[in-house]
Write an enzyme that holds these catalytic residues in place. Structure first.
Site, PDB file in Angstrom:
ATOM      1  N   ASP A 297       0.831  -1.203   0.000  1.00  0.00           N
ATOM      2  CA  ASP A 297       0.000   0.000   0.000  1.00  0.00           C
ATOM      3  C   ASP A 297       0.868   1.255   0.000  1.00  0.00           C
ATOM      4  O   ASP A 297       1.845   1.356   0.747  1.00  0.00           O
ATOM      5  CB  ASP A 297      -0.904   0.031   1.230  1.00  0.00           C
ATOM      6  CG  ASP A 297      -1.681   1.338   1.333  1.00  0.00           C
ATOM      7  OD1 ASP A 297      -2.601   1.542   0.510  1.00  0.00           O
ATOM      8  OD2 ASP A 297      -1.337   2.159   2.198  1.00  0.00           O
TER       9      ASP A 297
ATOM     10  N   TYR B 251       3.031  10.096   0.349  1.00  0.00           N
ATOM     11  CA  TYR B 251       4.183   9.502   1.001  1.00  0.00           C
ATOM     12  C   TYR B 251       5.484   9.880   0.289  1.00  0.00           C
ATOM     13  O   TYR B 251       5.799   9.355  -0.777  1.00  0.00           O
ATOM     14  CB  TYR B 251       4.050   7.978   1.063  1.00  0.00           C
ATOM     15  CG  TYR B 251       2.807   7.479   1.760  1.00  0.00           C
ATOM     16  CD1 TYR B 251       2.062   8.298   2.606  1.00  0.00           C
ATOM     17  CD2 TYR B 251       2.368   6.175   1.577  1.00  0.00           C
ATOM     18  CE1 TYR B 251       0.925   7.837   3.248  1.00  0.00           C
ATOM     19  CE2 TYR B 251       1.239   5.692   2.224  1.00  0.00           C
ATOM     20  CZ  TYR B 251       0.512   6.523   3.045  1.00  0.00           C
ATOM     21  OH  TYR B 251      -0.615   6.067   3.675  1.00  0.00           O
TER      22      TYR B 251
ATOM     23  N   LYS C 196      -3.737   5.815  -3.338  1.00  0.00           N
ATOM     24  CA  LYS C 196      -4.794   6.685  -2.842  1.00  0.00           C
ATOM     25  C   LYS C 196      -4.989   7.880  -3.767  1.00  0.00           C
ATOM     26  O   LYS C 196      -4.092   8.216  -4.540  1.00  0.00           O
ATOM     27  CB  LYS C 196      -4.461   7.139  -1.420  1.00  0.00           C
ATOM     28  CG  LYS C 196      -4.242   5.934  -0.482  1.00  0.00           C
ATOM     29  CD  LYS C 196      -3.885   6.332   0.922  1.00  0.00           C
ATOM     30  CE  LYS C 196      -3.657   5.093   1.780  1.00  0.00           C
ATOM     31  NZ  LYS C 196      -2.367   4.435   1.486  1.00  0.00           N
TER      32      LYS C 196
ATOM     33  N   VAL D 274      -2.009  -0.160  13.728  1.00  0.00           N
ATOM     34  CA  VAL D 274      -2.320  -1.129  14.784  1.00  0.00           C
ATOM     35  C   VAL D 274      -1.512  -0.869  16.058  1.00  0.00           C
ATOM     36  O   VAL D 274      -1.897  -1.335  17.134  1.00  0.00           O
ATOM     37  CB  VAL D 274      -2.100  -2.582  14.313  1.00  0.00           C
ATOM     38  CG1 VAL D 274      -3.009  -2.909  13.144  1.00  0.00           C
ATOM     39  CG2 VAL D 274      -0.638  -2.847  13.974  1.00  0.00           C
TER      40      VAL D 274
ATOM     41  N   GLY E 231       2.684   4.184  17.867  1.00  0.00           N
ATOM     42  CA  GLY E 231       3.926   3.878  18.580  1.00  0.00           C
ATOM     43  C   GLY E 231       3.793   3.251  19.938  1.00  0.00           C
ATOM     44  O   GLY E 231       4.586   2.393  20.329  1.00  0.00           O
TER      45      GLY E 231
ATOM     46  N   LEU F  34       1.948   1.035  21.293  1.00  0.00           N
ATOM     47  CA  LEU F  34       1.825  -0.419  21.370  1.00  0.00           C
ATOM     48  C   LEU F  34       3.037  -1.136  20.790  1.00  0.00           C
ATOM     49  O   LEU F  34       3.144  -2.359  20.893  1.00  0.00           O
ATOM     50  CB  LEU F  34       0.555  -0.889  20.659  1.00  0.00           C
ATOM     51  CG  LEU F  34      -0.767  -0.465  21.303  1.00  0.00           C
ATOM     52  CD1 LEU F  34      -1.944  -1.004  20.514  1.00  0.00           C
ATOM     53  CD2 LEU F  34      -0.847  -0.942  22.755  1.00  0.00           C
TER      54      LEU F  34
END
Length: 327
Positions: free
Chosen positions: A51, A56, A82, A232, A236, A238
């Site tokens: 992706d 970016y 995108k 997810v 940062g 987690l």
């Protein structure tokens, strides 16, 4: 977690995807050689979903991913990009490059009109070197990005961007259409307003933040829309844990209530001998609506770590305690 997403209409070539923001120099410089190496390692490790986005590295990520795609069999991978921005030369205008350490020296222009969407995709096709797209997300139509202009941008995206993508989908040039945002209520509004195939939900369906359960997930199930989980690690906290001074939440300092919730999760992980990162990666896949999860990476060692965490065995007793704790 890298096996085919068999229940997906979109048909993601792997459930664990490579997020190419890092090779666009998000936060730190990444050389051409490093970018090529990390893409090779991701592919070798079984990642088959890649992706990217024009934003970016202001086109750099797409260029680098395109170079990689020319070294493999295109049919073996799912590629998404995108729409909503295209790049122009700044012609002397000062450009704020934000979080990008060493992007292309181009200026992003927001444009969700029909013509702007076509221009964006033409540029993406040139950078990626592909004529057709597996999945295109309408990007960043949310309050965080647009503030007071959000309502106008939303209407522009429905009347322009979506219509352009739908025409391309009908003509067979795009396999699927999605929306990629940070706010679950905005994603919910989109899937009620138009016929989408997927939602890329950033940070709102995670081990730490399940707010998408209240609105997006029920509506997605009703509409038959697939979920792609991103962020997810909630930017940062987690990944680093609460003990790190570098811990962040939504790209800023984590508020006290978030830190407290994360500490409760860490305690449950410790009791069951489960790495926090493994739980964070595997959490979204507990819901059958989630067809894929995308992890942003720019270092080879991160590929190996994330693949290992994705395969870590997690006992059902861990998930039971986590759910009962309502963290």
């Amino acid at each position: 977690m890298t096996s085919d997403s068999s229940g997906s209409r979109i048909g993601f070539a792997s459930r664990l995807g490579f997020g190419a923001s890092g090779i666009g120099t998000l936060y730190r410089d990444v050389t051409e050689a490093q970018a090529a190496d990390v893409l090779d390692k991701a592919y070798e490790g079984g990642m088959r979903y890649f992706d990217t986005a024009p934003l970016y590295g202001h086109g750099l990520s797409e260029l680098r991913l395109g170079r990689f795609l020319r070294t493999i069999d295109r049919k073996t991978v799912t590629v998404s990009t995108k729409a909503g921005r295209y790049m122009v030369p700044p012609y002397g205008e000062t450009v704020d490059y934000g979080l990008w350490a060493s992007p292309l020296r181009l200026k992003p222009v927001f444009d969700y009109t029909y013509a702007g969407t076509m221009r964006s995709l033409e540029q993406s096709a040139s950078r990626l070197g592909i004529a057709d797209f597996d999945l295109v997300y309408i990007h960043d139509v949310d309050r965080f990005t647009h503030g007071d202009a959000y309502e106008r941008r939303f209407n522009e995206a429905i009347e322009g961007c979506y219509r352009a993508l739908d025409d391309l989908r009908k003509a067979g040039h795009i396999k699927a259409i999605g929306v990629g945002v940070n706010e679950s209520d905005v994603a919910t509004r989109f899937i009620k307003a138009c016929s989408l195939d997927a939602v890329m939900m950033a940070g709102r369906y995670t081990l730490l933040d399940r707010s998408a359960e209240a609105d997006l997930l029920p509506e997605a199930q009703k509409q038959g829309v697939e979920i792609v989980a991103v962020g997810v690690f909630n930017s940062g906290i987690l990944a680093t844990g609460t003990g790190s001074s570098a811990a962040t939440y939504d790209y800023g300092a984590p508020p006290p209530e978030i830190v407290e919730r994360a500490k409760k999760i860490e305690a449950i992980c410790k009791r069951h001998n489960v790495p926090l990162q493994a739980a964070a990666i595997q959490f979204p896949f507990r819901n059958p609506l989630v067809s894929a999860a995308v992890l942003g990476m720019s270092r080879v060692e991160r590929i190996e770590q994330n693949l290992a965490w994705a395969k870590t065995a997690i006992p059902e007793s861990f998930w039971t305690e986590l759910d009962e704790a309502v963290v």
